[in-house]
Design a protein around this motif. Sequence first.
Motif, PDB file in Angstrom:
ATOM      1  N   UNK A  42     -17.301  -0.932  13.260  1.00  0.00           N
ATOM      2  CA  UNK A  42     -17.081  -2.080  14.138  1.00  0.00           C
ATOM      3  C   UNK A  42     -17.572  -1.778  15.547  1.00  0.00           C
ATOM      4  N   UNK A  55     -14.135   2.253   9.138  1.00  0.00           N
ATOM      5  CA  UNK A  55     -14.297   0.845   9.501  1.00  0.00           C
ATOM      6  C   UNK A  55     -14.354   0.693  11.014  1.00  0.00           C
ATOM      7  N   UNK A  56     -13.440   1.394  11.698  1.00  0.00           N
ATOM      8  CA  UNK A  56     -13.384   1.282  13.156  1.00  0.00           C
ATOM      9  C   UNK A  56     -14.704   1.695  13.796  1.00  0.00           C
ATOM     10  N   UNK A  77      -6.167   6.016   3.103  1.00  0.00           N
ATOM     11  CA  UNK A  77      -6.445   4.724   3.731  1.00  0.00           C
ATOM     12  C   UNK A  77      -6.746   4.915   5.217  1.00  0.00           C
ATOM     13  N   UNK A  78      -6.233   5.996   5.789  1.00  0.00           N
ATOM     14  CA  UNK A  78      -6.546   6.279   7.191  1.00  0.00           C
ATOM     15  C   UNK A  78      -8.036   6.532   7.353  1.00  0.00           C
ATOM     16  N   UNK A  92       1.563   3.985   6.771  1.00  0.00           N
ATOM     17  CA  UNK A  92       1.642   3.164   5.566  1.00  0.00           C
ATOM     18  C   UNK A  92       2.985   3.337   4.883  1.00  0.00           C
ATOM     19  N   UNK A 120       0.821  -1.198   0.000  1.00  0.00           N
ATOM     20  CA  UNK A 120       0.000   0.000   0.000  1.00  0.00           C
ATOM     21  C   UNK A 120       0.859   1.253   0.000  1.00  0.00           C
ATOM     22  N   UNK A 129      -2.147   1.208   9.364  1.00  0.00           N
ATOM     23  CA  UNK A 129      -2.575   2.595   9.524  1.00  0.00           C
ATOM     24  C   UNK A 129      -1.968   3.171  10.796  1.00  0.00           C
ATOM     25  N   UNK A 152      -6.420   2.782  17.769  1.00  0.00           N
ATOM     26  CA  UNK A 152      -6.136   3.345  16.451  1.00  0.00           C
ATOM     27  C   UNK A 152      -6.676   4.764  16.330  1.00  0.00           C
ATOM     28  N   UNK A 197      -9.894   3.291   7.276  1.00  0.00           N
ATOM     29  CA  UNK A 197      -9.810   2.515   8.516  1.00  0.00           C
ATOM     30  C   UNK A 197     -10.600   3.137   9.645  1.00  0.00           C
ATOM     31  N   UNK A 198     -10.627   4.437   9.717  1.00  0.00           N
ATOM     32  CA  UNK A 198     -11.404   5.099  10.780  1.00  0.00           C
ATOM     33  C   UNK A 198     -12.887   4.792  10.593  1.00  0.00           C
ATOM     34  N   UNK A 202      -2.161  11.713  12.468  1.00  0.00           N
ATOM     35  CA  UNK A 202      -2.925  11.072  11.394  1.00  0.00           C
ATOM     36  C   UNK A 202      -2.048  10.295  10.424  1.00  0.00           C
ATOM     37  N   UNK A 254      -4.486   8.133  15.788  1.00  0.00           N
ATOM     38  CA  UNK A 254      -4.700   8.925  14.576  1.00  0.00           C
ATOM     39  C   UNK A 254      -5.174  10.330  14.882  1.00  0.00           C
ATOM     40  N   UNK A 285      -9.601  -0.630  18.079  1.00  0.00           N
ATOM     41  CA  UNK A 285     -10.097   0.485  17.278  1.00  0.00           C
ATOM     42  C   UNK A 285      -9.970   1.798  18.028  1.00  0.00           C
ATOM     43  N   UNK A 315     -13.373   7.106   0.334  1.00  0.00           N
ATOM     44  CA  UNK A 315     -13.765   5.696   0.378  1.00  0.00           C
ATOM     45  C   UNK A 315     -14.128   5.320   1.807  1.00  0.00           C
ATOM     46  N   UNK A 328     -10.647   2.716  -6.076  1.00  0.00           N
ATOM     47  CA  UNK A 328     -11.949   2.066  -6.179  1.00  0.00           C
ATOM     48  C   UNK A 328     -11.881   0.836  -7.077  1.00  0.00           C
ATOM     49  N   UNK A 356     -15.508   2.640   4.500  1.00  0.00           N
ATOM     50  CA  UNK A 356     -15.676   1.199   4.705  1.00  0.00           C
ATOM     51  C   UNK A 356     -16.547   0.926   5.911  1.00  0.00           C
TER      52      UNK A 356
END
Lengths: 308, 391, 309
Positions: C129, C125-126, C118-119, A237, A31, A233, A290, C122-123, A298, A294, A287, C64, A94, C66
């Motif tokens: 979840x 997504x988090x 991508x961050x 990356x 990535x 993340x 994370x 993932x956020x 970030x 972030x 999560x 994007x 995408x 997720x």
Amino acid sequence: MSGALLLVEALNGLQLGVLLFLIAAGLTLVFGVLDLVNLAHGTQYMLGAYLAVTFAAWTGSFALGLVLATVGALAIGAVLERLVLGRLLARSHLDQVLATYGLILLLEEGAKTIWGAAPLSLPVPALLSGTVSLTAELTYPVYRLFLLGAGLAVAVLLWALIEHTRSGVRLRAGASDATMLDALGVNTRLLFAWVLAFGAMLAGFAGAMAAPLVSVEPSMGGSVLILAFVVIVLGGTGSVRGAFIGALLVGLTDTFGRFVLAELLRAGLGSSASRQAGPALSSMLIYLLMAGVLAFRPQGLLPASGRT
Amino acid sequence: MLSRVFGVVLAMCLLAASAVAQAPSDKLKVGIIVTLSGPGAVLGQQARDGFLLALKNRGGKLGGREVDVVVADDELKPDVAVTRVKKLLESDKVDFVVGPIFSNVLGAIFKPVTESGTMLISPNAGASVFAGKACSPDFFVTSYENNQVHAVLGKVAQDKGYKRAFLMAPNYQAGKDAVAGFKSMFKGEIVEEDFVPLTQLDFQADLARIAAAKPDVIFAFMPGGLGIALVKQFRQSGLAEKIPFLSAFTVDESTLPAEQDAALGLFGGSTWAPDMANAANKIFVDGYLAAYHTVPGSYAMQGYDAAQAIDAALRHTGGSVADKDKLRAAMRLADFASPRGAFRFNNNGYPVQDFYLVKAAKRPDGLYETQIVQKVFTDYADSFAKECPLH
Amino acid sequence: MGLRDGRPLIRRALIVVALAALVLSPLAARGFANQYLLSLATTATIFALAAVSLQLIVGQAGLVSFGHAAFLGIGAYAPLILGAAGLDDALVSLPVAMLAAGGFALATGVVALRTRGVTFIMITLAFAQMAYFVAGALAAFGGDDGAPLDRPLLMRTGVLPNHIAFHAIAVALLVGAVLLLRGLAAAPFGRALAAARQSEARAIGCGIDVTRARLIAYTIAGAVGGLAGWLLGVHSEFVSPAFMDWRNSGELLVMVILGGAATPEGAALGAVGFILIEEVSSGITEHWRLIVGPAIVLFVLLRRRRIFA
């Protein structure tokens, strides 16, 4: 809460972390350097586990099975790179999401068709079975220590590869600025193909190593994929060092953190309330970790240089 | 671009073609809806294969009528299950629905199936919610009510005089039911109730806690991949030689092929084991081994009995499903020889049967199976039946 | 991308055909004596609505996400939770569903939109979840197993339990959502999003408050997603945390990308196509994924290469 239990939890966390690192290392390079979202990375892990089971059964040797599975994972990675992933490099994220989603369908269903839906197993080799006494009353399985050691050894090897070889220099350059690297005349296409195949091999190796511990089934790549994405993340990356730190943090949080949280809740809220809230909270821990990191950084903990 | 147009048009044509309701035929139609993908797939496969084996043994007929079987995959997703079951009912127009495996899917499809007047026969899911007030005359279960198996192990622990028990289950509804079921029979001290995340792969910490707590017995409800991981790691930790291991759905024919020697000597609870010595069981086990080359588990046996139950009912109604009341009464008779021996339906459609303590063992041919150790309950009915208004 | 470039005629034709199929499905169901067709058409309509809501984030704002399934799940749980409190009329639960989902989007968007790439993936997504785990912890509403839901009355009338009327409402909502999003895209708000999508730095340089625009888009998308979730729960007559599974978020994303993330009607088409493909192929073979998987890969590889990401 005894010291022995804490030690066990810490070891488990490190061991999970090391496993996650093996999976995430390939993903973060892919990535970070190639800007490729590869959702099918988790299936590489799954295929590595299946190959290990099959080869170990054929040859009767765990070690041979492990080696052959790793080679097989490299081969599969190379094939996928040639046929699909390599062509996705120029596409939008995408498109990459869609195509690798299709790959997941194909590979998971393929595994189910070839090996069946029933979970498979790989016995721990006799040499590595049994336990070792850490303290007077605490034992820890030898195989897990082996996994920890092997994972760390691979981490060191990777570090040596990236920091001290010419390919490694090129890789790091690619992570910072791929266009410039190309302009300098490096065959980035070949380099990137190697990165993809190599990353797949690492994930497959991780799957083969994990096979004796868990149940091997077609959908085992899914949850691992999510964790791997969290790791990269968190770590930043494109940064293998970041992936290492991130993996250890995630591994420790998911085991050690859960344990500490459970104890705290039990002490604070009493048994039944903690049982209601506890599992949801502990599942959320990674999560929350994370999101927390972030919020302040970030770009991740150890971003590839030139990316802050 | 053009291919996409073509694809969509083709798909619509195919859909339209399949949409045309089947011309009424003499064939009986049975819809099987089980989990055939994802982690629970092997259970769905066993139930389906058991059903098909029974059908094959009867020359493809149930109750003298030729049978068309339609198999659907619920993917362990309740909303997908609803869609698929509606297709079985409205498009394929099935006369019976056999399924599902998992209780959450049952919760989703119970209403659509029973409200359409179609009989639902569950070869595995036995949620307690449909055993009591919410029971239906069109719902039958060939497995057991979920709490019963756990009660078996609780009783064993109690009878053996164990004083301190360590309980492990995944943290979801069935896991909580398991712990409750065990505790309904076991009156000793519960050292810990360890609810683990459904996705947990690593039991090291839990095993360390067990080692520290030194219980007299462990009770574990760890289905599927969880069980495989737990059993392997339990054996590797060396605790298996020190502490007796009572479990539900943790060491059964679906997980034994993966657990192998690690599971030997560990106990489970069941209504049946492949080594039971009766004629019906021999036909079933031998037939299953010959056809599928694996040892059948209780999921397969229950699927097999679902077919037998339909066959028996139809023999009593002369092959007709038209008269609902007659069909229900015929089903209730349970006039078939189950591989598990004594079997009858209670007023709520759940079975009344014997329960056993079983043990994981290796067969002479190298495959693994569970074997009967002792009978624990005779003619055990579930505790919710009295709340069901049916007679 | 997707259907936007080239051959607009074929694209329009496909959309008209799909819409016609959805609208006429009650008749088809009657004609073929197969109510399942109607049920399937309603499911396709609902997912098309969900895909349209996601398109606002993915296609217009260029982010994007997720975690979109969380909004659907929240919308689905609203009538279940309100029903337990005795408030089971649709007139109450539907707006609450949208408000709750939109509120969740607003709250999480404030955090998520501080990240990129991508961050951000993932956020989102988090957060999804987290919603998933919380829903699973609601023992009163079935926990992990979920719970059945009775079709609500609308203003005390039996409109919603009538399958044809429900379908008509769903189709109307879908069309309304598409028109709304098209309007937004053409309006200054949409232009701001598009500008930010192409070059954030330049947009900011032009004085556009990028974060605010994206936050508004994210909130609207969440609310419409909640609406789709409400419809899904009522249509399935069952609600469970599985609605919020990250794999569902992935499938929604795939639907949008399949049909073309550039326009809302493209996303809707992608959803209808996806459901149709899965429906038809799973009827042909148990191993349908072996065919659909490579088909999707080929579809992407053979598509027109994009000039910009």
